[in-house]
Design a protein around this motif. Structure first.
Motif, PDB file in Angstrom:
ATOM      1  N   MET A   1       0.858  -1.188   0.000  1.00  0.00           N
ATOM      2  CA  MET A   1       0.000   0.000   0.000  1.00  0.00           C
ATOM      3  C   MET A   1       0.894   1.238   0.000  1.00  0.00           C
ATOM      4  O   MET A   1       1.791   1.367   0.815  1.00  0.00           O
ATOM      5  N   ARG A   2       0.659   2.139  -0.936  1.00  0.00           N
ATOM      6  CA  ARG A   2       1.422   3.381  -1.009  1.00  0.00           C
ATOM      7  C   ARG A   2       0.457   4.550  -0.968  1.00  0.00           C
ATOM      8  O   ARG A   2      -0.621   4.531  -1.557  1.00  0.00           O
ATOM      9  N   ILE A   3       0.855   5.593  -0.240  1.00  0.00           N
ATOM     10  CA  ILE A   3       0.046   6.797  -0.083  1.00  0.00           C
ATOM     11  C   ILE A   3       0.796   7.959  -0.702  1.00  0.00           C
ATOM     12  O   ILE A   3       2.021   8.074  -0.542  1.00  0.00           O
ATOM     13  N   GLU A   4       0.089   8.834  -1.420  1.00  0.00           N
ATOM     14  CA  GLU A   4       0.712  10.025  -1.995  1.00  0.00           C
ATOM     15  C   GLU A   4       0.186  11.247  -1.270  1.00  0.00           C
ATOM     16  O   GLU A   4      -1.021  11.403  -1.062  1.00  0.00           O
ATOM     17  N   LEU A   5       1.099  12.110  -0.879  1.00  0.00           N
ATOM     18  CA  LEU A   5       0.777  13.327  -0.150  1.00  0.00           C
ATOM     19  C   LEU A   5       0.928  14.508  -1.101  1.00  0.00           C
ATOM     20  O   LEU A   5       1.974  14.687  -1.716  1.00  0.00           O
ATOM     21  N   ARG A   6      -0.140  15.309  -1.253  1.00  0.00           N
ATOM     22  CA  ARG A   6      -0.059  16.520  -2.062  1.00  0.00           C
ATOM     23  C   ARG A   6      -0.010  17.723  -1.126  1.00  0.00           C
ATOM     24  O   ARG A   6      -0.887  17.909  -0.286  1.00  0.00           O
ATOM     25  N   ILE A   7       1.014  18.533  -1.306  1.00  0.00           N
ATOM     26  CA  ILE A   7       1.262  19.667  -0.414  1.00  0.00           C
ATOM     27  C   ILE A   7       1.037  20.943  -1.193  1.00  0.00           C
ATOM     28  O   ILE A   7       1.697  21.196  -2.197  1.00  0.00           O
ATOM     29  N   GLY A   8       0.098  21.781  -0.735  1.00  0.00           N
ATOM     30  CA  GLY A   8      -0.174  23.055  -1.387  1.00  0.00           C
ATOM     31  C   GLY A   8      -1.144  22.889  -2.532  1.00  0.00           C
ATOM     32  O   GLY A   8      -1.652  21.802  -2.821  1.00  0.00           O
ATOM     33  N   GLU A   9      -1.417  24.014  -3.202  1.00  0.00           N
ATOM     34  CA  GLU A   9      -2.397  24.045  -4.275  1.00  0.00           C
ATOM     35  C   GLU A   9      -1.817  24.774  -5.475  1.00  0.00           C
ATOM     36  O   GLU A   9      -0.885  25.566  -5.358  1.00  0.00           O
ATOM     37  N   GLY A  10      -2.404  24.507  -6.672  1.00  0.00           N
ATOM     38  CA  GLY A  10      -2.039  25.241  -7.878  1.00  0.00           C
ATOM     39  C   GLY A  10      -0.637  24.926  -8.353  1.00  0.00           C
ATOM     40  O   GLY A  10      -0.088  23.860  -8.131  1.00  0.00           O
ATOM     41  N   ALA A  11      -0.012  25.940  -9.004  1.00  0.00           N
ATOM     42  CA  ALA A  11       1.288  25.743  -9.645  1.00  0.00           C
ATOM     43  C   ALA A  11       2.403  25.485  -8.633  1.00  0.00           C
ATOM     44  O   ALA A  11       3.450  24.951  -8.979  1.00  0.00           O
ATOM     45  N   GLN A  12       2.205  25.885  -7.356  1.00  0.00           N
ATOM     46  CA  GLN A  12       3.248  25.708  -6.352  1.00  0.00           C
ATOM     47  C   GLN A  12       3.086  24.411  -5.555  1.00  0.00           C
ATOM     48  O   GLN A  12       3.838  24.176  -4.608  1.00  0.00           O
ATOM     49  N   SER A  13       2.105  23.576  -5.929  1.00  0.00           N
ATOM     50  CA  SER A  13       1.910  22.330  -5.190  1.00  0.00           C
ATOM     51  C   SER A  13       3.000  21.327  -5.548  1.00  0.00           C
ATOM     52  O   SER A  13       3.646  21.421  -6.584  1.00  0.00           O
ATOM     53  N   ARG A  14       3.218  20.347  -4.670  1.00  0.00           N
ATOM     54  CA  ARG A  14       4.144  19.256  -4.960  1.00  0.00           C
ATOM     55  C   ARG A  14       3.618  17.993  -4.308  1.00  0.00           C
ATOM     56  O   ARG A  14       2.710  18.045  -3.464  1.00  0.00           O
TER      57      ARG A  14
ATOM     58  N   GLN B   1       4.521  13.933  -2.644  1.00  0.00           N
ATOM     59  CA  GLN B   1       5.515  13.072  -2.016  1.00  0.00           C
ATOM     60  C   GLN B   1       4.841  11.766  -1.644  1.00  0.00           C
ATOM     61  O   GLN B   1       3.730  11.757  -1.107  1.00  0.00           O
ATOM     62  N   GLN B   2       5.513  10.654  -1.920  1.00  0.00           N
ATOM     63  CA  GLN B   2       4.942   9.352  -1.601  1.00  0.00           C
ATOM     64  C   GLN B   2       5.315   8.946  -0.177  1.00  0.00           C
ATOM     65  O   GLN B   2       6.432   9.183   0.283  1.00  0.00           O
ATOM     66  N   LEU B   3       4.351   8.304   0.507  1.00  0.00           N
ATOM     67  CA  LEU B   3       4.545   7.820   1.870  1.00  0.00           C
ATOM     68  C   LEU B   3       4.438   6.300   1.868  1.00  0.00           C
ATOM     69  O   LEU B   3       3.570   5.738   1.192  1.00  0.00           O
ATOM     70  N   ALA B   4       5.287   5.645   2.614  1.00  0.00           N
ATOM     71  CA  ALA B   4       5.263   4.188   2.713  1.00  0.00           C
ATOM     72  C   ALA B   4       4.420   3.758   3.913  1.00  0.00           C
ATOM     73  O   ALA B   4       4.253   4.506   4.883  1.00  0.00           O
ATOM     74  N   ALA B   5       3.884   2.535   3.843  1.00  0.00           N
ATOM     75  CA  ALA B   5       3.106   1.999   4.955  1.00  0.00           C
ATOM     76  C   ALA B   5       4.014   1.702   6.141  1.00  0.00           C
ATOM     77  O   ALA B   5       5.219   1.491   6.004  1.00  0.00           O
ATOM     78  N   ASP B   6       3.403   1.709   7.340  1.00  0.00           N
ATOM     79  CA  ASP B   6       4.109   1.394   8.590  1.00  0.00           C
ATOM     80  C   ASP B   6       5.294   2.333   8.792  1.00  0.00           C
ATOM     81  O   ASP B   6       6.425   1.893   9.028  1.00  0.00           O
ATOM     82  N   ALA B   7       5.030   3.650   8.707  1.00  0.00           N
ATOM     83  CA  ALA B   7       6.097   4.643   8.865  1.00  0.00           C
ATOM     84  C   ALA B   7       5.500   5.921   9.445  1.00  0.00           C
ATOM     85  O   ALA B   7       4.301   6.188   9.326  1.00  0.00           O
ATOM     86  N   GLU B   8       6.381   6.693  10.108  1.00  0.00           N
ATOM     87  CA  GLU B   8       5.974   7.982  10.670  1.00  0.00           C
ATOM     88  C   GLU B   8       6.868   9.072  10.094  1.00  0.00           C
ATOM     89  O   GLU B   8       8.081   8.864   9.934  1.00  0.00           O
TER      90      GLU B   8
END
Length: 555
Positions: free
Chosen positions: A1-14, A16-23
């Motif tokens: 299972m992989r989770i993707e984190l979207r930070i921000g909105e619009g053209a300045q967003s980016r 990052q992928q998050l792995a399971a069982d991690a902080e």
């Protein structure tokens, strides 16, 4: 299972992928797992936790501007469960989470990303720059000395591959001839290459970490191309001609289409009239532009007209021009033949032309002069005609709908462009090219295309061919964020379902499809020479004819 984190909105967003069982620690300090270098984010702002089953939670670490879940501020050190539908804010920054489908976790094709305006990305760029700089100082001089000593492309590619793999932390590398399956140098990669470049007849494929798909490594590929080109002076004349060929952008990878473009380059400076057949959207006008650009006088006029876009009377005025006073208020104007005098006239969809117009065009080609409507004198019209149609002109000639004498005039060389569904090698890199153009129009950068999305693109039949693929990439790019990858979620439902439909086919059906494509390519590359095609396929001429007959019976 992989989770993707979207930070921000619009053209300045980016993303990052998050792995399971991690902080993951979140804050503005560069030592955080997730760095958000903005004023409203504290140095150590929050924590994100991903469970073994993909369950998610967020905790505020006593930040000044707070962490919010669905609009409610969390107390310090309070954990709150969240999911993909939860609205999470870190300070003033919107954070969204998405569970990735299998196959959308990794890039299959990568584009050049813009440099993100964040500290973590800047640090990765600096590291990549230092790695590439170390390679150019320590390993490149020896490779250049070998190139200037007159080494062959094979020897140079092997030396370059060894130097790259020894001095750079790349996952995989392949160097070899473009139109052959052999490899000159290979370092096995755990999965497909995500960065591919061509130079002349050489193909370079790299497998890089996501952090390496940045400016310094892309500049490295350009440098490698330049080094490999130093050996071109030792190549055969045919290879030198290939290198000099100004391929259309992006250059086709499909061997059948590459063969057609090479033939077009050879006859480009002649006065041979060309008929281009193919389904709508296969690039017939692009092929005509290429023919014109490769001719002896590429600065001569190139005039194009779509014969299906006008009714008969208006089409004649467009083609042949009109004199002043033919009708009330009509001013004199030249037609397409006059405007193309000394150059090329592209007649698109010539199969839709009325019989009377066909007769007038035949007369112009015979006399090399044109009479405007209502004119008392002829005007020069020495043109090379490139015609295009998606219709079956042979059947139309038998039925009397298209003049045989005109066909003999316009079809000195008859070309059939393959549909995109038969050009599997081109689907990925065309999609990547169009996606990059569409993203640039929006002012954003995209990372590339995921493995699952590429699989679905290649499984789809593309009835609208290249034109449909271009529209699909433009549509998909409209929904993408800055620095995101094109995943299956952005594709139309009918494209996503194509892969599952193909998976439902039997092995026999899939093999028959593959065999048809391979046979067609062998015959095209051999210029219709059945003996050469049979030899290329490793079968007898009789076997080849039998397979063709079986294919025709089952069609």
């Amino acid at each position: 299972m992989r989770i993707e984190l979207r930070i921000g909105e619009g053209a300045q967003s980016r993303r990052q992928q998050l792995a399971a069982d991690a902080e993951y620690s979140v804050g503005s300090s560069a030592d955080n797992d997730i760095c958000i270098a903005l004023p409203t984010v504290s140095r150590q702002h929050a924590s994100l936790r991903v469970g073994i089953e993909g369950d998610l939670a967020v905790c505020d670490l006593g930040s000044r501007n707070g962490s919010y879940v669905d609009g409610e501020r969390l107390h310090a050190n309070q954990w709150a469960a969240i999911n993909a539908d939860t609205a999470v804010r870190i300070g003033s920054v919107l954070v969204q989470l998405q569970t990735l489908s299998a196959g959308d976790e990794d890039l299959a094709l990568a584009l050049t990303p813009e440099q993100p305006p964040l500290a973590a990305a800047a640090a990765e760029m600096t590291l990549a720059a230092s790695q590439v700089d170390r390679f150019t100082r320590r390993a490149l001089p020896a490779v250049l000395r070998l190139a200037h000593s007159g080494a062959s492309q094979l020897a140079l590619a092997q030396a370059l591959g060894e130097a790259l793999s020894r001095h750079l932390p790349i996952l995989g590398l392949e160097i070899g001839p473009l139109d052959a399956e052999e490899l000159w140098f290979a370092r096995p990669a755990p999965s497909a290459a995500n960065l591919v470049a061509e130079h002349g007849q050489i193909r370079l494929a790299l497998r890089l970490e996501p952090s390496q798909q940045s400016g310094p490594y892309l500049q490295l590929v350009e440098l490698v191309d330049a080094v490999l080109s130093l050996a071109h002076r030792q190549t055969a004349p045919a290879a030198a001609a290939e290198q000099a060929l100004l391929w259309p952008k992006p250059a086709p990878l499909d061997p059948v289409l590459r063969k057609l473009y090479r033939q077009a380059a050879r006859i480009a400076d002649s006065d041979v009239h060309v008929l281009v057949r193919g389904e709508s959207g296969t690039g017939k006008e692009l092929f005509a532009q290429f023919l014109h650009s490769q001719g002896a006088n590429p600065d001569a006029p190139l005039v194009a007209v779509n014969c299906a876009a006008f009714p008969e009377d208006l089409l004649e005025a467009e083609l042949f021009g009109v004199e002043k006073g033919v009708a009330t208020g009509v001013e004199a104007r030249p037609g397409m033949f006059e405007r193309a005098n000394g150059g090329t006239l592209f007649l698109d969809e010539i199969g839709d032309m009325a019989a009377a117009t066909q007769a007038r065009i035949l007369r112009v080609l015979q006399d090399q002069q044109v009479w405007r409507l209502g004119a008392s004198r002829a005007r020069p019209a020495q043109v090379r005609v490139i015609s295009a149609t998606h219709r079956d002109l042979a059947a139309m000639r038998r039925e009397g709908a298209f003049r045989s004498d005109l066909w003999h005039r316009i079809a000195d060389w008859e070309v059939e462009l393959p549909p995109l569904r038969e050009r599997q090698a081109d689907i990925g890199h065309l999609a990547l090219h169009f996606l990059g153009l569409a993203a640039a129009e929006r002012g954003i950068a995209v990372r590339g295309i995921t493995r699952l999305a590429l699989q679905q693109l290649c499984a789809y039949e593309w009835p609208g061919n290249v034109r449909e693929l271009q529209r699909e990439m433009k549509r998909a790019a409209a929904f993408m964020d800055h620095n995101a990858a094109l995943s299956s979620a952005e594709l139309r439902a009918e494209i996503r379902s194509a892969a599952s439909i193909n998976q439902g086919q039997s092995l026999s059906e899939l093999l028959k499809r593959a065999e048809r494509r391979i046979i067609d390519q062998a015959i095209a590359v051999s210029d219709g020479d059945m003996d050469a095609a049979a030899a290329q396929l490793g079968v007898s001429r009789a076997t080849l004819y039998r397979r063709l007959a079986e294919r025709d019976q089952s069609a």
